[in-house]
Design an enzyme around this catalytic site. Structure first.
Site, PDB file in Angstrom:
ATOM      1  CG  HIS A   1      -0.296   0.130   2.534  1.00 18.14           C
ATOM      2  ND1 HIS A   1      -0.001  -0.952   3.317  1.00 18.14           N
ATOM      3  CD2 HIS A   1       0.123   1.221   3.210  1.00 18.14           C
ATOM      4  CE1 HIS A   1       0.584  -0.538   4.436  1.00 18.14           C
ATOM      5  NE2 HIS A   1       0.674   0.782   4.396  1.00 18.14           N
TER       6      HIS A   1
HETATM    7  P1  TYD Z   1      -1.591  -1.896   7.279  1.00 18.20           P
HETATM    8  O1  TYD Z   1      -1.164  -0.500   7.530  1.00 18.20           O
HETATM    9  O2  TYD Z   1      -2.330  -2.176   6.009  1.00 18.20           O
HETATM   10  O3  TYD Z   1      -0.291  -2.806   7.395  1.00 18.20           O
HETATM   11  P2  TYD Z   1       0.251  -3.988   6.467  1.00 18.20           P
HETATM   12  O4  TYD Z   1       0.294  -3.479   5.059  1.00 18.20           O
HETATM   13  O5  TYD Z   1       1.618  -4.254   7.012  1.00 18.20           O
HETATM   14  O6  TYD Z   1      -0.675  -5.151   6.638  1.00 18.20           O
HETATM   15  O7  TYD Z   1      -2.480  -2.361   8.487  1.00 18.20           O
HETATM   16  C1  TYD Z   1      -2.950  -3.679   8.608  1.00 18.20           C
HETATM   17  C2  TYD Z   1      -4.314  -3.651   9.261  1.00 18.20           C
HETATM   18  O8  TYD Z   1      -4.242  -3.051  10.566  1.00 18.20           O
HETATM   19  C3  TYD Z   1      -5.321  -2.854   8.470  1.00 18.20           C
HETATM   20  O9  TYD Z   1      -6.541  -3.580   8.483  1.00 18.20           O
HETATM   21  C4  TYD Z   1      -5.480  -1.579   9.233  1.00 18.20           C
HETATM   22  C5  TYD Z   1      -5.144  -1.958  10.651  1.00 18.20           C
HETATM   23  N1  TYD Z   1      -4.465  -0.866  11.407  1.00 18.20           N
HETATM   24  C6  TYD Z   1      -5.048  -0.380  12.547  1.00 18.20           C
HETATM   25  O10 TYD Z   1      -6.124  -0.811  12.964  1.00 18.20           O
HETATM   26  N2  TYD Z   1      -4.396   0.606  13.245  1.00 18.20           N
HETATM   27  C7  TYD Z   1      -3.212   1.103  12.835  1.00 18.20           C
HETATM   28  O11 TYD Z   1      -2.627   2.007  13.489  1.00 18.20           O
HETATM   29  C8  TYD Z   1      -2.626   0.609  11.626  1.00 18.20           C
HETATM   30  C9  TYD Z   1      -1.328   1.167  11.113  1.00 18.20           C
HETATM   31  C10 TYD Z   1      -3.281  -0.402  10.946  1.00 18.20           C
END
Ligand code: TYD
Length: 137
Positions: free
Chosen positions: A53
């Protein structure tokens, strides 16, 4: 591969003594923005990847506080893969950069220091949308 625009690994100071090492991050000092949120990713199965992302406005520093993983960065033109495997290395990811985290070693911990609170509206989860976003900049 060429360097992704303005993103690089910053070395954090290490205070060493017999009982181990200590590194620190400081608001508006070695972290150049106001820190609004710190979160960490753990219990990642060994060898796994986390989806790609980009963030429109968020800036981050990413640290492998334990273990190791790769971070692929893509500014829409250049791509670079950084291996994070030391707790005193922090990868600065500027705004508007596509990232994918890969090859987590088992037991690794990925700590993220962020310039803003969690905001789903700041995410771009689709690569084509990311490229269109960069072209409109
Ligand atoms: P994401 O930022 O997409 O990380 P990655 O690409 O490493 O999987 O976050 C993963 C999931 O966690 C997504 O569903 C959003 C949630 N999230 C939160 O609930 N709080 C946060 O502070 C962050 C960064 C993500």
């Amino acid at each position: 591969m060429n360097t992704v625009f303005d993103c690089n690994i910053v070395s954090l100071n290490v205070a060493k003594n017999r009982a181990g090492n200590l590194s620190s991050v400081e608001n508006l000092n070695n972290i150049p923005f106001e820190i609004k949120r710190i979160y960490y990713i753990y219990d990642v199965p060994g060898g796994s990847d986390r989806g790609g992302h980009a963030h429109k406005d968020l800036e981050q520093f990413v640290i492998a506080v334990s273990g190791a993983f790769d971070v692929l960065l893509d500014d829409g033109i250049n791509k670079t893969i950084f291996r994070l495997d030391r707790p005193n290395n922090a990868l600065h990811i500027k705004k508007g950069i596509w990232r994918e985290t890969r090859n987590f070693t088992s037991g690794s911990i990925c700590m993220v220091i962020a310039s803003n609170e969690y905001d789903l509206n700041d995410y771009i989860y689709d690569y084509e949308t990311f490229i269109a976003f960069k072209k409109n900049k």
